[in-house]
Design a protein around this motif. Structure first.
Motif, PDB file in Angstrom:
ATOM      1  N   PRO A  24       0.846  -1.207   0.000  1.00 14.47           N
ATOM      2  CA  PRO A  24       0.000   0.000   0.000  1.00 14.47           C
ATOM      3  C   PRO A  24       0.879   1.254   0.000  1.00 14.47           C
ATOM      4  CG  PRO A  24      -0.781  -1.585   1.618  1.00 14.47           C
ATOM      5  CD  PRO A  24       0.531  -2.103   1.105  1.00 14.47           C
ATOM      6  N   ARG A  25       0.359   2.341  -0.494  1.00 11.31           N
ATOM      7  CA  ARG A  25       1.143   3.562  -0.701  1.00 11.31           C
ATOM      8  C   ARG A  25       1.835   4.049   0.576  1.00 11.31           C
ATOM      9  NH1 ARG A  25       4.355   6.040  -3.756  1.00 11.31           N
ATOM     10  NH2 ARG A  25       4.133   8.289  -3.879  1.00 11.31           N
ATOM     11  N   ASP A  26       1.142   4.020   1.724  1.00 16.44           N
ATOM     12  CA  ASP A  26       1.774   4.507   2.957  1.00 16.44           C
ATOM     13  C   ASP A  26       2.956   3.634   3.357  1.00 16.44           C
ATOM     14  OD1 ASP A  26      -0.053   2.446   3.596  1.00 16.44           O
ATOM     15  OD2 ASP A  26      -0.462   3.259   5.593  1.00 16.44           O
ATOM     16  N   TYR A  27       2.836   2.340   3.168  1.00 20.38           N
ATOM     17  CA  TYR A  27       3.945   1.433   3.454  1.00 20.38           C
ATOM     18  C   TYR A  27       5.112   1.696   2.507  1.00 20.38           C
ATOM     19  CZ  TYR A  27       1.693  -1.811   6.744  1.00 20.38           C
ATOM     20  OH  TYR A  27       1.127  -2.392   7.850  1.00 20.38           O
ATOM     21  N   GLU A  28       4.801   1.886   1.236  1.00 19.68           N
ATOM     22  CA  GLU A  28       5.850   2.142   0.243  1.00 19.68           C
ATOM     23  C   GLU A  28       6.618   3.417   0.575  1.00 19.68           C
ATOM     24  OE1 GLU A  28       6.419   2.906  -4.558  1.00 19.68           O
ATOM     25  OE2 GLU A  28       4.416   2.511  -3.777  1.00 19.68           O
ATOM     26  N   VAL A  63       0.713  -5.671   6.478  1.00 20.95           N
ATOM     27  CA  VAL A  63      -0.376  -5.471   5.513  1.00 20.95           C
ATOM     28  C   VAL A  63      -1.367  -6.626   5.633  1.00 20.95           C
ATOM     29  CG1 VAL A  63      -0.962  -5.398   3.054  1.00 20.95           C
ATOM     30  CG2 VAL A  63       0.996  -4.096   3.901  1.00 20.95           C
TER      31      VAL A  63
END
Length: 105
Positions: A24-28, A63
């Motif tokens: 997910p974008r926040d993790y990336e 995730v």
């Protein structure tokens, strides 16, 4: 290092980064900040890839568990990174040691 080892290393790195992009974008975003931090601080063992791969595994588990990235690492990304490598020598340590005890000519 031979050409085959270089090619294999690039393949592994691309596969690793494909896993990062699948997060997910926040993790990336947080992963890339961690990566940038470690590239600056330079833990000596970073080159073997196990540290970043371990973080990626940890993030994928987060995730799968439905947790937000900050639930896993806390609000301070640098403190999380420092804690991971607190007992690890860094290139900064090696540099400081070389300044205290410079090589003799």
């Amino acid at each position: 290092m031979g050409i085959q080892a270089i090619i294999e290393g690039k393949k592994q790195w691309r596969a690793h980064m494909a896993r990062v992009k699948a997060l997910p974008r926040d993790y990336e975003i947080v992963y890339k900040e961690i990566q940038r931090y470690f590239f600056k601080v330079g833990p000596v063992g970073l080159a073997d890839g196990s540290l970043l791969t371990g973080i990626l595994d940890f993030f994928e588990e987060g995730v799968a568990a439905g947790k937000g990235v900050l639930e896993l690492i806390g609000d301070d990304v640098a403190a999380f990174c420092d804690d991971l490598v607190k007992d690890t020598r860094t290139y900064a340590d090696l540099y400081q040691e070389s300044m205290v005890h410079p090589p003799r000519a």
